[in-house]
Scaffold this motif. Structure first.
Motif, PDB file in Angstrom:
ATOM      1  N   ARG A  42       0.857  -1.180   0.000  1.00 11.69           N
ATOM      2  CA  ARG A  42       0.000   0.000   0.000  1.00 11.69           C
ATOM      3  C   ARG A  42       0.892   1.228   0.000  1.00 11.69           C
ATOM      4  O   ARG A  42       1.837   1.322   0.765  1.00 11.69           O
ATOM      5  N   ILE A  43       0.565   2.141  -0.873  1.00 14.77           N
ATOM      6  CA  ILE A  43       1.233   3.440  -0.909  1.00 14.77           C
ATOM      7  C   ILE A  43       0.110   4.451  -0.735  1.00 14.77           C
ATOM      8  O   ILE A  43      -0.662   4.695  -1.667  1.00 14.77           O
ATOM      9  N   GLY A  44      -0.013   4.964   0.471  1.00 10.46           N
ATOM     10  CA  GLY A  44      -1.172   5.804   0.785  1.00 10.46           C
ATOM     11  C   GLY A  44      -2.423   4.958   0.692  1.00 10.46           C
ATOM     12  O   GLY A  44      -2.526   3.916   1.332  1.00 10.46           O
ATOM     13  N   ARG A  45      -3.345   5.359  -0.149  1.00  6.79           N
ATOM     14  CA  ARG A  45      -4.582   4.600  -0.340  1.00  6.79           C
ATOM     15  C   ARG A  45      -4.499   3.660  -1.535  1.00  6.79           C
ATOM     16  O   ARG A  45      -5.461   2.958  -1.834  1.00  6.79           O
ATOM     17  N   LEU A  46      -3.366   3.633  -2.211  1.00  3.32           N
ATOM     18  CA  LEU A  46      -3.220   2.858  -3.438  1.00  3.32           C
ATOM     19  C   LEU A  46      -2.627   1.488  -3.175  1.00  3.32           C
ATOM     20  O   LEU A  46      -1.735   1.331  -2.345  1.00  3.32           O
ATOM     21  N   ARG A  47      -3.092   0.482  -3.890  1.00  4.80           N
ATOM     22  CA  ARG A  47      -2.527  -0.867  -3.834  1.00  4.80           C
ATOM     23  C   ARG A  47      -1.646  -1.031  -5.066  1.00  4.80           C
ATOM     24  O   ARG A  47      -2.077  -0.767  -6.189  1.00  4.80           O
ATOM     25  N   ARG A  48      -0.397  -1.419  -4.859  1.00  2.52           N
ATOM     26  CA  ARG A  48       0.543  -1.596  -5.958  1.00  2.52           C
ATOM     27  C   ARG A  48       1.254  -2.942  -5.825  1.00  2.52           C
ATOM     28  O   ARG A  48       1.403  -3.478  -4.724  1.00  2.52           O
ATOM     29  N   VAL A  49       1.704  -3.466  -6.952  1.00  2.00           N
ATOM     30  CA  VAL A  49       2.416  -4.744  -7.001  1.00  2.00           C
ATOM     31  C   VAL A  49       3.863  -4.447  -7.378  1.00  2.00           C
ATOM     32  O   VAL A  49       4.120  -3.891  -8.457  1.00  2.00           O
ATOM     33  N   PRO A  50       4.818  -4.805  -6.510  1.00  2.75           N
ATOM     34  CA  PRO A  50       6.222  -4.624  -6.882  1.00  2.75           C
ATOM     35  C   PRO A  50       6.537  -5.465  -8.123  1.00  2.75           C
ATOM     36  O   PRO A  50       6.096  -6.615  -8.224  1.00  2.75           O
ATOM     37  N   ALA A  51       7.254  -4.890  -9.067  1.00 10.19           N
ATOM     38  CA  ALA A  51       7.552  -5.597 -10.313  1.00 10.19           C
ATOM     39  C   ALA A  51       8.252  -6.924 -10.046  1.00 10.19           C
ATOM     40  O   ALA A  51       7.957  -7.936 -10.701  1.00 10.19           O
ATOM     41  N   ASP A  52       9.157  -6.963  -9.070  1.00 13.75           N
ATOM     42  CA  ASP A  52       9.870  -8.216  -8.795  1.00 13.75           C
ATOM     43  C   ASP A  52       8.970  -9.268  -8.146  1.00 13.75           C
ATOM     44  O   ASP A  52       9.287 -10.454  -8.161  1.00 13.75           O
ATOM     45  N   ALA A  53       7.819  -8.870  -7.600  1.00 12.40           N
ATOM     46  CA  ALA A  53       6.877  -9.837  -7.039  1.00 12.40           C
ATOM     47  C   ALA A  53       6.292 -10.724  -8.130  1.00 12.40           C
ATOM     48  O   ALA A  53       5.972 -11.891  -7.888  1.00 12.40           O
ATOM     49  N   LEU A  54       6.182 -10.189  -9.336  1.00 17.61           N
ATOM     50  CA  LEU A  54       5.685 -11.000 -10.452  1.00 17.61           C
ATOM     51  C   LEU A  54       6.701 -12.073 -10.824  1.00 17.61           C
ATOM     52  O   LEU A  54       6.336 -13.215 -11.111  1.00 17.61           O
ATOM     53  N   VAL A  55       7.976 -11.716 -10.793  1.00 15.28           N
ATOM     54  CA  VAL A  55       9.033 -12.682 -11.084  1.00 15.28           C
ATOM     55  C   VAL A  55       9.009 -13.792 -10.037  1.00 15.28           C
ATOM     56  O   VAL A  55       9.086 -14.985 -10.372  1.00 15.28           O
ATOM     57  N   GLU A  56       8.873 -13.422  -8.767  1.00 12.51           N
ATOM     58  CA  GLU A  56       8.818 -14.416  -7.693  1.00 12.51           C
ATOM     59  C   GLU A  56       7.600 -15.326  -7.833  1.00 12.51           C
ATOM     60  O   GLU A  56       7.691 -16.534  -7.605  1.00 12.51           O
ATOM     61  N   TYR A  57       6.471 -14.766  -8.217  1.00 12.73           N
ATOM     62  CA  TYR A  57       5.260 -15.559  -8.399  1.00 12.73           C
ATOM     63  C   TYR A  57       5.470 -16.600  -9.502  1.00 12.73           C
ATOM     64  O   TYR A  57       5.141 -17.777  -9.320  1.00 12.73           O
ATOM     65  N   VAL A  58       6.039 -16.187 -10.619  1.00 14.44           N
ATOM     66  CA  VAL A  58       6.272 -17.121 -11.728  1.00 14.44           C
ATOM     67  C   VAL A  58       7.300 -18.172 -11.324  1.00 14.44           C
ATOM     68  O   VAL A  58       7.157 -19.353 -11.661  1.00 14.44           O
ATOM     69  N   ARG A  59       8.330 -17.773 -10.591  1.00 18.48           N
ATOM     70  CA  ARG A  59       9.323 -18.747 -10.096  1.00 18.48           C
ATOM     71  C   ARG A  59       8.629 -19.807  -9.241  1.00 18.48           C
ATOM     72  O   ARG A  59       8.942 -20.990  -9.326  1.00 18.48           O
ATOM     73  N   GLY A  60       7.706 -19.364  -8.390  1.00 21.68           N
ATOM     74  CA  GLY A  60       6.956 -20.302  -7.563  1.00 21.68           C
ATOM     75  C   GLY A  60       6.127 -21.261  -8.389  1.00 21.68           C
ATOM     76  O   GLY A  60       6.059 -22.462  -8.097  1.00 21.68           O
ATOM     77  N   LEU A  61       5.510 -20.755  -9.448  1.00 22.09           N
ATOM     78  CA  LEU A  61       4.734 -21.621 -10.336  1.00 22.09           C
ATOM     79  C   LEU A  61       5.617 -22.647 -11.006  1.00 22.09           C
ATOM     80  O   LEU A  61       5.257 -23.815 -11.124  1.00 22.09           O
ATOM     81  N   ARG A  62       6.782 -22.223 -11.429  1.00 19.58           N
ATOM     82  CA  ARG A  62       7.712 -23.136 -12.090  1.00 19.58           C
ATOM     83  C   ARG A  62       8.233 -24.183 -11.113  1.00 19.58           C
ATOM     84  O   ARG A  62       8.437 -25.329 -11.495  1.00 19.58           O
ATOM     85  N   GLY A  63       8.411 -23.800  -9.868  1.00 14.03           N
ATOM     86  CA  GLY A  63       8.855 -24.747  -8.856  1.00 14.03           C
ATOM     87  C   GLY A  63       7.819 -25.816  -8.570  1.00 14.03           C
ATOM     88  O   GLY A  63       8.140 -26.962  -8.331  1.00 14.03           O
ATOM     89  N   GLU A  64       6.537 -25.433  -8.620  1.00 11.53           N
ATOM     90  CA  GLU A  64       5.453 -26.395  -8.400  1.00 11.53           C
ATOM     91  C   GLU A  64       5.390 -27.405  -9.533  1.00 11.53           C
ATOM     92  O   GLU A  64       5.048 -28.562  -9.314  1.00 11.53           O
ATOM     93  N   ALA A  65       5.709 -26.971 -10.745  1.00  7.83           N
ATOM     94  CA  ALA A  65       5.611 -27.854 -11.910  1.00  7.83           C
ATOM     95  C   ALA A  65       6.728 -28.881 -11.932  1.00  7.83           C
ATOM     96  O   ALA A  65       6.589 -29.939 -12.529  1.00  7.83           O
ATOM     97  N   ALA A  66       7.842 -28.587 -11.268  1.00  6.05           N
ATOM     98  CA  ALA A  66       9.002 -29.504 -11.291  1.00  6.05           C
ATOM     99  C   ALA A  66       8.818 -30.669 -10.351  1.00  6.05           C
ATOM    100  O   ALA A  66       8.047 -30.739  -9.494  1.00  6.05           O
TER     101      ALA A  66
END
Length: 66
Positions: A42-66
């Motif tokens: 949260r930045i003030g009243r705004l919800r934002r997604v850190p760009a590197d959080a998307l990379v971590e999410y995809v890494r997690g998906l790839r780890g589940e598939a292995a």
């Protein structure tokens, strides 16, 4: 360094921008954030997604598939 020919690299993204980068819909992106599967801040009243959080999410998906 940015010489003005490229847009600046953004550290945080809106939900819509994050969904676009993942190639998913806005509703699914909101669900992933609400479930805590994708980190957000949260930045003030705004919800934002850190760009590197998307990379971590995809890494997690790839780890589940292995």
């Amino acid at each position: 360094m940015n010489d003005g020919t490229q847009p600046p690299i953004r550290l945080v993204l809106t939900i819509e921008e994050a969904a676009d980068r993942l190639g998913i819909g806005r509703t699914l992106m909101y669900a992933l954030v609400s479930a805590g599967e994708v980190e957000s801040v949260r930045i003030g009243r705004l919800r934002r997604v850190p760009a590197d959080a998307l990379v971590e999410y995809v890494r997690g998906l790839r780890g589940e598939a292995a």
